[in-house]
Design an enzyme around this catalytic site. Structure first.
Site, short mmCIF file in Angstrom:
data_model
loop_
_atom_site.label_atom_id
_atom_site.label_comp_id
_atom_site.label_asym_id
_atom_site.label_seq_id
_atom_site.Cartn_x
_atom_site.Cartn_y
_atom_site.Cartn_z
N PRO A 103 24.88 17.94 -25.05
CG PRO A 103 24.51 18.03 -22.76
CD PRO A 103 23.79 18.05 -24.08
CE1 TYR B 60 16.90 11.74 -22.40
CE2 TYR B 60 18.27 11.41 -24.34
CZ TYR B 60 18.07 11.98 -23.09
OH TYR B 60 19.05 12.78 -22.54
P1 NAP Z 1 19.94 12.79 -13.58
O1 NAP Z 1 21.18 12.75 -12.77
O2 NAP Z 1 19.20 11.54 -13.83
O3 NAP Z 1 18.98 13.87 -12.94
C1 NAP Z 1 17.71 14.05 -13.44
C2 NAP Z 1 17.10 15.21 -12.73
O4 NAP Z 1 15.76 15.41 -13.24
C3 NAP Z 1 16.98 14.99 -11.22
O5 NAP Z 1 17.26 16.20 -10.57
C4 NAP Z 1 15.50 14.62 -11.06
O6 NAP Z 1 14.98 14.95 -9.79
C5 NAP Z 1 14.88 15.49 -12.13
N1 NAP Z 1 13.56 14.99 -12.52
C6 NAP Z 1 13.27 13.82 -13.14
N2 NAP Z 1 11.93 13.70 -13.27
C7 NAP Z 1 11.38 14.82 -12.74
C8 NAP Z 1 10.06 15.29 -12.57
N3 NAP Z 1 9.00 14.58 -13.00
N4 NAP Z 1 9.87 16.47 -11.96
C9 NAP Z 1 10.90 17.21 -11.53
N5 NAP Z 1 12.18 16.84 -11.67
C10 NAP Z 1 12.43 15.65 -12.26
O7 NAP Z 1 20.21 13.43 -15.03
P2 NAP Z 1 21.49 14.20 -15.57
O8 NAP Z 1 22.43 13.18 -16.09
O9 NAP Z 1 21.94 15.23 -14.59
O10 NAP Z 1 20.85 14.91 -16.85
C11 NAP Z 1 20.63 16.32 -16.92
C12 NAP Z 1 20.20 16.66 -18.34
O11 NAP Z 1 21.24 16.30 -19.26
C13 NAP Z 1 18.95 15.91 -18.80
O12 NAP Z 1 18.12 16.78 -19.51
C14 NAP Z 1 19.51 14.82 -19.71
O13 NAP Z 1 18.56 14.44 -20.68
C15 NAP Z 1 20.70 15.51 -20.31
N6 NAP Z 1 21.79 14.62 -20.77
C16 NAP Z 1 22.32 13.70 -19.92
C17 NAP Z 1 23.36 12.88 -20.38
C18 NAP Z 1 24.03 11.87 -19.48
O14 NAP Z 1 24.93 11.15 -19.96
N7 NAP Z 1 23.71 11.78 -18.21
C19 NAP Z 1 23.86 13.04 -21.69
C20 NAP Z 1 23.29 14.03 -22.50
C21 NAP Z 1 22.25 14.82 -22.03
P3 NAP Z 1 15.07 13.96 -8.50
O15 NAP Z 1 16.42 13.29 -8.58
O16 NAP Z 1 14.95 14.89 -7.36
O17 NAP Z 1 13.97 12.97 -8.64
#
Ligand code: NAP
Ligand code: GDP
Length: 320
Positions: free
Chosen positions: A162, A135
């Site tokens: 974030p 990652y």
């Molecule tokens: P999440 O809830 O797991 O959502 C991931 C999203 O990515 C979902 O909308 C999913 O679509 C989409 N996705 C995954 N694989 C895909 C593909 N092959 N094609 C198209 N769409 C795809 O993640 P999140 O927590 O909202 O994270 C958002 C961003 O913040 C990410 O870039 C993550 O790396 C970053 N981030 C997250 C955290 C954390 O603590 N969660 C911390 C720091 C940074 P479906 O659900 O429709 O499959």
């Protein structure tokens, strides 16, 4: 007027953006897409999506995302899928002349061996923690690629960093989840599905020693900051979006906040046979504070209460 495409629009942060956009009066058009709309690991599907939407701006959230244990078990997939998604989205944004792209890095991707607090200049300063190298390297490449587009054509493709995010619409799947949704899901089950014990005698297991330290941002706060970045931040250099250093809490403190929100009356113990991951990733939000001095973060316990309340109200539709 902007036409903003949000990739990852069906996830935790995408849903928070949707909530905040619904509450605002901006005249911009926002389009939220999930993987059912286009598999962004597929270059043709990504091109077709951009040809159809023709965005002027992109908030790129889509990624393979997960907590410590999901990362430890799937480093290669995290590397490959995220590199594919990021390359497809950034290249299509370039080919469609998008005025701005905001992509998401994470405080997880900083070097393991580092001085504290971590700041934006330190992304590439050494190997990441071994638990999530796939990652981390995929995310670090976004910053490299952004600089490449800027150097080649002056594109304003930037990134935000974030800290650990939590809130409504999180991913609660035990094998995938981050610590807060993981604990919310497990504590709910302990309270509601274990029937043969009075609650006072129930024992909630915190994975690991409970000693690692984390900064947690409530997803709605992050969504407000992303909109501010979209409208106001004009630099390719990454920007840390985190709560203050003083607001860092231990994993055990986070477990106690979840227990308080559930009014759980049992006991909390730590399972030290499970991994702790990186001890801390304390990040400085000084750059953000200088740009936006008066932003009020939701107090951690209030965010946890709202997240637990959302989970209980939406138990049948939560991702688990
Ligand atoms: P999440 O809830 O797991 O959502 C991931 C999203 O990515 C979902 O909308 C999913 O679509 C989409 N996705 C995954 N694989 C895909 C593909 N092959 N094609 C198209 N769409 C795809 O993640 P999140 O927590 O909202 O994270 C958002 C961003 O913040 C990410 O870039 C993550 O790396 C970053 N981030 C997250 C955290 C954390 O603590 N969660 C911390 C720091 C940074 P479906 O659900 O429709 O499959
Ligand atoms: P990280 O912040 O990127 O390391 O990822 P997580 O959000 O998964 O947090 C991992 C930390 O929380 C480690 O110290 C784990 O041992 C601890 N932890 C405690 N309970 C849980 C749980 O139910 N799920 C997860 N993912 N981690 C937990």
């Amino acid at each position: 007027m902007k036409k903003v495409l949000v990739t990852g629009g069906s996830g935790l942060v995408g849903n928070a953006l949707h909530t905040v956009i619904n509450e605002s009066t901006s005249g911009d058009e926002w389009i939220f897409v999930g993987s059912a709309d286009a598999d962004l690991t597929d270059s043709n599907a990504t091109k077709a999506l951009f040809d159809r939407i023709k965005p002027t701006h992109v908030v790129h959230l889509a990624a393979m995302v997960g907590g410590l244990f999901h990362n430890m078990n799937n480093n290669l997939d995290f590397l490959r899928k995220n590199m594919q998604i990021n390359d497809n989205v950034l290249q299509q944004s370039y080919e469609h002349d998008c005025a701005k792209v905001i992509s998401c890095l994470s405080t997880c991707i900083f070097p393991d061996k580092t001085s504290y607090p971590i700041d934006e200049t330190m992304v590439h300063n050494g190997p990441p923690h071994p638990s999530n190298y796939g990652y981390s390297y995929a995310k670090r490449l976004i910053d490299i690629q952004n600089r490449g587009y800027y150097e080649k054509s002056g594109c304003m493709f930037t990134s935000i960093i974030p800290c650990n995010i939590f809130g409504p619409h999180d991913n609660y799947k035990p094998e995938v989840s981050h610590v807060i949704p993981g604990m919310i899901n497990r504590m709910y089950d302990l309270i509601h599905t274990v029937k043969d014990l009075p609650e006072e005698e129930k024992v909630f297991v915190v994975f690991g020693s409970g000693k690692p330290l984390r900064q947690f941002i409530y997803s709605i706060d992050l969504a407000k900051l992303i909109i501010w970045v979209l409208d106001n931040y004009e630099s390719v250099e990454p920007l840390i979006l985190s709560v203050d250093e003083e607001d860092e809490v231990s994993i055990f403190d986070a477990a106690m906040a979840v227990a308080k929100a559930f009014d759980f009356k049992g006991k909390l113990i730590c399972d030290t046979s499970k991994a702790d991951g990186q001890h801390k990733k304390t990040a400085s939000n000084k750059k953000l504070r200088n740009l936006l001095p008066n932003f009020q973060f939701t107090p951690f316990e209030d965010g946890i209460k709202a997240s637990v309340a959302w989970y209980i109200e939406n138990i049948t539709k939560a991702r688990k």
